[in-house]
Each structure stands twice: as structure tokens, then as C-alpha cells.
Motif scaffolding. Sequence first.
Motif, PDB file in Angstrom:
ATOM      1  N   ASN A  71       0.814  -1.217   0.000  1.00 25.27           N
ATOM      2  CA  ASN A  71       0.000   0.000   0.000  1.00 25.27           C
ATOM      3  C   ASN A  71       0.852   1.273   0.000  1.00 25.27           C
ATOM      4  OD1 ASN A  71      -2.499  -1.275  -0.118  1.00 25.27           O
ATOM      5  ND2 ASN A  71      -2.580  -1.558   2.098  1.00 25.27           N
ATOM      6  N   ALA A  72       2.116   1.151   0.307  1.00 28.97           N
ATOM      7  CA  ALA A  72       2.986   2.321   0.248  1.00 28.97           C
ATOM      8  C   ALA A  72       3.235   2.765  -1.193  1.00 28.97           C
ATOM      9  CB  ALA A  72       4.317   2.021   0.935  1.00 28.97           C
ATOM     10  N   THR A  73       3.185   1.809  -2.110  1.00 33.32           N
ATOM     11  CA  THR A  73       3.429   2.119  -3.520  1.00 33.32           C
ATOM     12  C   THR A  73       2.207   1.874  -4.393  1.00 33.32           C
ATOM     13  OG1 THR A  73       4.244  -0.125  -3.945  1.00 33.32           O
ATOM     14  CG2 THR A  73       5.873   1.540  -3.279  1.00 33.32           C
ATOM     15  N   ASN A  74       1.079   1.499  -3.780  1.00 29.48           N
ATOM     16  CA  ASN A  74      -0.153   1.211  -4.535  1.00 29.48           C
ATOM     17  C   ASN A  74       0.092   0.140  -5.597  1.00 29.48           C
ATOM     18  OD1 ASN A  74      -1.657   3.107  -3.082  1.00 29.48           O
ATOM     19  ND2 ASN A  74      -1.082   4.753  -4.483  1.00 29.48           N
ATOM     20  N   THR A  75       0.813  -0.887  -5.221  1.00 28.94           N
ATOM     21  CA  THR A  75       1.135  -1.968  -6.139  1.00 28.94           C
ATOM     22  C   THR A  75       0.543  -3.278  -5.617  1.00 28.94           C
ATOM     23  OG1 THR A  75       3.188  -0.876  -6.760  1.00 28.94           O
ATOM     24  CG2 THR A  75       2.969  -3.196  -7.346  1.00 28.94           C
ATOM     25  N   VAL A  76      -0.071  -4.013  -6.517  1.00 29.60           N
ATOM     26  CA  VAL A  76      -0.633  -5.319  -6.198  1.00 29.60           C
ATOM     27  C   VAL A  76       0.160  -6.373  -6.955  1.00 29.60           C
ATOM     28  CG1 VAL A  76      -2.687  -6.762  -6.359  1.00 29.60           C
ATOM     29  CG2 VAL A  76      -2.910  -4.357  -5.789  1.00 29.60           C
ATOM     30  N   PHE A  77       0.347  -7.510  -6.310  1.00 29.82           N
ATOM     31  CA  PHE A  77       1.146  -8.571  -6.893  1.00 29.82           C
ATOM     32  C   PHE A  77       0.332  -9.860  -7.013  1.00 29.82           C
ATOM     33  CE2 PHE A  77       4.934  -6.101  -6.465  1.00 29.82           C
ATOM     34  CZ  PHE A  77       4.798  -5.389  -5.281  1.00 29.82           C
ATOM     35  N   LEU A  78       0.701 -10.666  -7.987  1.00 30.85           N
ATOM     36  CA  LEU A  78       0.170 -12.011  -8.099  1.00 30.85           C
ATOM     37  C   LEU A  78       1.356 -12.942  -8.286  1.00 30.85           C
ATOM     38  CD1 LEU A  78      -2.411 -13.772  -8.199  1.00 30.85           C
ATOM     39  CD2 LEU A  78      -2.233 -13.661 -10.700  1.00 30.85           C
ATOM     40  N   GLN A  79       1.611 -13.750  -7.284  1.00 29.88           N
ATOM     41  CA  GLN A  79       2.696 -14.725  -7.337  1.00 29.88           C
ATOM     42  C   GLN A  79       2.147 -16.029  -7.892  1.00 29.88           C
ATOM     43  OE1 GLN A  79       5.993 -14.237  -6.375  1.00 29.88           O
ATOM     44  NE2 GLN A  79       6.461 -16.318  -7.049  1.00 29.88           N
ATOM     45  N   LEU A  80       2.706 -16.457  -9.010  1.00 27.24           N
ATOM     46  CA  LEU A  80       2.283 -17.700  -9.637  1.00 27.24           C
ATOM     47  C   LEU A  80       3.314 -18.772  -9.291  1.00 27.24           C
ATOM     48  CD1 LEU A  80       1.054 -15.299 -11.374  1.00 27.24           C
ATOM     49  CD2 LEU A  80       1.001 -16.928 -13.261  1.00 27.24           C
ATOM     50  N   ASN A  81       2.956 -19.669  -8.418  1.00 24.60           N
ATOM     51  CA  ASN A  81       3.824 -20.787  -8.067  1.00 24.60           C
ATOM     52  C   ASN A  81       3.289 -22.068  -8.705  1.00 24.60           C
ATOM     53  OD1 ASN A  81       5.522 -19.195  -6.411  1.00 24.60           O
ATOM     54  ND2 ASN A  81       4.118 -19.436  -4.687  1.00 24.60           N
ATOM     55  N   ARG A  82       4.197 -22.901  -9.148  1.00 20.21           N
ATOM     56  CA  ARG A  82       3.842 -24.183  -9.780  1.00 20.21           C
ATOM     57  C   ARG A  82       2.798 -23.974 -10.873  1.00 20.21           C
ATOM     58  NH1 ARG A  82       3.146 -24.928  -4.573  1.00 20.21           N
ATOM     59  NH2 ARG A  82       0.972 -25.619  -4.778  1.00 20.21           N
ATOM     60  N   PRO A  83       3.041 -23.057 -11.805  1.00 27.39           N
ATOM     61  CA  PRO A  83       2.059 -22.848 -12.874  1.00 27.39           C
ATOM     62  C   PRO A  83       1.929 -24.085 -13.753  1.00 27.39           C
ATOM     63  CG  PRO A  83       4.086 -21.714 -13.403  1.00 27.39           C
ATOM     64  CD  PRO A  83       4.242 -22.215 -12.000  1.00 27.39           C
ATOM     65  N   LYS A  84       0.765 -24.182 -14.381  1.00 24.99           N
ATOM     66  CA  LYS A  84       0.458 -25.296 -15.264  1.00 24.99           C
ATOM     67  C   LYS A  84       0.167 -24.747 -16.665  1.00 24.99           C
ATOM     68  CE  LYS A  84      -1.892 -27.624 -11.424  1.00 24.99           C
ATOM     69  NZ  LYS A  84      -3.174 -28.213 -10.959  1.00 24.99           N
ATOM     70  N   PRO A  85       0.249 -25.571 -17.677  1.00 18.71           N
ATOM     71  CA  PRO A  85      -0.081 -25.100 -19.030  1.00 18.71           C
ATOM     72  C   PRO A  85      -1.471 -24.465 -19.113  1.00 18.71           C
ATOM     73  CG  PRO A  85       1.037 -27.203 -19.162  1.00 18.71           C
ATOM     74  CD  PRO A  85       0.795 -26.940 -17.689  1.00 18.71           C
ATOM     75  N   GLU A  86      -2.406 -24.953 -18.337  1.00 14.99           N
ATOM     76  CA  GLU A  86      -3.751 -24.390 -18.368  1.00 14.99           C
ATOM     77  C   GLU A  86      -3.837 -23.005 -17.733  1.00 14.99           C
ATOM     78  OE1 GLU A  86      -2.854 -27.409 -17.220  1.00 14.99           O
ATOM     79  OE2 GLU A  86      -4.018 -27.986 -15.435  1.00 14.99           O
ATOM     80  N   ASP A  87      -2.752 -22.532 -17.139  1.00 18.48           N
ATOM     81  CA  ASP A  87      -2.707 -21.168 -16.617  1.00 18.48           C
ATOM     82  C   ASP A  87      -2.321 -20.157 -17.703  1.00 18.48           C
ATOM     83  OD1 ASP A  87      -1.254 -22.467 -13.598  1.00 18.48           O
ATOM     84  OD2 ASP A  87      -3.349 -21.884 -13.942  1.00 18.48           O
ATOM     85  N   THR A  88      -1.993 -20.646 -18.882  1.00 17.52           N
ATOM     86  CA  THR A  88      -1.647 -19.760 -19.994  1.00 17.52           C
ATOM     87  C   THR A  88      -2.828 -18.866 -20.335  1.00 17.52           C
ATOM     88  OG1 THR A  88      -0.034 -21.294 -20.930  1.00 17.52           O
ATOM     89  CG2 THR A  88      -1.020 -19.688 -22.434  1.00 17.52           C
ATOM     90  N   ALA A  89      -2.593 -17.556 -20.319  1.00 19.01           N
ATOM     91  CA  ALA A  89      -3.662 -16.596 -20.572  1.00 19.01           C
ATOM     92  C   ALA A  89      -3.084 -15.185 -20.537  1.00 19.01           C
ATOM     93  CB  ALA A  89      -4.759 -16.720 -19.510  1.00 19.01           C
ATOM     94  N   VAL A  90      -3.902 -14.233 -20.934  1.00 21.79           N
ATOM     95  CA  VAL A  90      -3.597 -12.824 -20.678  1.00 21.79           C
ATOM     96  C   VAL A  90      -4.162 -12.495 -19.306  1.00 21.79           C
ATOM     97  CG1 VAL A  90      -3.908 -10.446 -21.410  1.00 21.79           C
ATOM     98  CG2 VAL A  90      -3.646 -12.259 -23.132  1.00 21.79           C
ATOM     99  N   TYR A  91      -3.332 -11.963 -18.458  1.00 20.35           N
ATOM    100  CA  TYR A  91      -3.724 -11.621 -17.093  1.00 20.35           C
ATOM    101  C   TYR A  91      -3.958 -10.113 -16.992  1.00 20.35           C
ATOM    102  CZ  TYR A  91      -2.710 -16.303 -15.411  1.00 20.35           C
ATOM    103  OH  TYR A  91      -2.739 -17.667 -15.189  1.00 20.35           O
ATOM    104  N   TYR A  92      -5.079  -9.766 -16.392  1.00 22.65           N
ATOM    105  CA  TYR A  92      -5.466  -8.365 -16.229  1.00 22.65           C
ATOM    106  C   TYR A  92      -5.619  -8.041 -14.743  1.00 22.65           C
ATOM    107  CZ  TYR A  92      -6.937  -8.826 -21.128  1.00 22.65           C
ATOM    108  OH  TYR A  92      -6.984  -9.044 -22.480  1.00 22.65           O
ATOM    109  N   CYS A  93      -5.135  -6.884 -14.355  1.00 20.20           N
ATOM    110  CA  CYS A  93      -5.507  -6.411 -13.030  1.00 20.20           C
ATOM    111  C   CYS A  93      -6.667  -5.443 -13.190  1.00 20.20           C
ATOM    112  CB  CYS A  93      -4.337  -5.767 -12.297  1.00 20.20           C
ATOM    113  SG  CYS A  93      -3.747  -4.217 -12.978  1.00 20.20           S
ATOM    114  N   ALA A  94      -7.463  -5.356 -12.161  1.00 15.87           N
ATOM    115  CA  ALA A  94      -8.652  -4.519 -12.192  1.00 15.87           C
ATOM    116  C   ALA A  94      -8.849  -3.868 -10.832  1.00 15.87           C
ATOM    117  CB  ALA A  94      -9.874  -5.356 -12.563  1.00 15.87           C
ATOM    118  N   ALA A  95      -9.487  -2.710 -10.855  1.00 15.30           N
ATOM    119  CA  ALA A  95      -9.694  -1.943  -9.626  1.00 15.30           C
ATOM    120  C   ALA A  95     -11.157  -1.595  -9.447  1.00 15.30           C
ATOM    121  CB  ALA A  95      -8.865  -0.663  -9.663  1.00 15.30           C
TER     122      ALA A  95
END
Length: 126
Positions: free
Chosen positions: A70-94
Motif C-alpha cells: 500500500n505504500a506504492t499502490n502496487t498489487v502482486f500475483l505470485q504464480l507458483n507451480r504454474p500449469k499449461p492451463e494457466d496460460t492466458a492474458v492476465y489483467y488487473c482490475a480496480a
Amino acid sequence: QVQLQESGGGLVQAGDSLRLSCAASGRYAMAWFRQATGKEREVVASISWSGEITYYADSVKGRFTSSRDNATNTVFLQLNRPKPEDTAVYYCAARSKASDATRWIASAVSAEYDCWGQGTQVTVPS
């Protein structure tokens, strides 16, 4: 005007890890969505304004983690052990219009998000 800028996408091998970032122009309740080719957009994770409440889709629960600075207004998504089915365009939204009461909620409802980033491609080869 709310501005969102994703970064961190790319090619990641199954079982490795990748971190996506979303820099926002303000502090909002946020979420990550994704859309694979030929499929509808789906929610991946959401995080409340404070960061204390999170939601994860069943398909990523236990593998992906959402957090925020919250100090930098940044949100993260950590992808661990991704799978082929996780292939996609990822969007953040507010949810820039969330009320003082609802911004404490980690919403998974796409219609509640009024601002969207441009998307970042994540590819997990099979």
C-alpha cells in the motif's frame, strides 16, 4: 483518472514461478482476471483495500498468492507451480468506486470492477 499498469508476464516453465505486478494510480480494492484464447474472462484472485482479505479461484488456490504494497499502490500475483492451463492474458482490475464499507471485501464479481489494465501475457508451455 485511474491508471493501472501490469508487468511481469512472460514465458514460465511448469513448476517454476512468476510474479506479476500491477501499479495503480491510487489505493483500491483490486483483483486479477485472466482470459485464455477462446475462453471467457475469469477471476483468478482478489484482494481487499487493506490487503487483509483475499479470494482465490479454486483452480489456483494453493498455488497463486495475491498481495499488495500500500505504500506504492502496487498489487502482486505470485504464480507458483504454474500449469499449461494457466496460460492466458492476465489483467488487473480496480474497484475505484467501492464504498467505504465494500472496499474491505475481496470481490470476485467482474462487474464490480470499473478500471482495467492492458493485460500481460503468461505462457506456460506443455
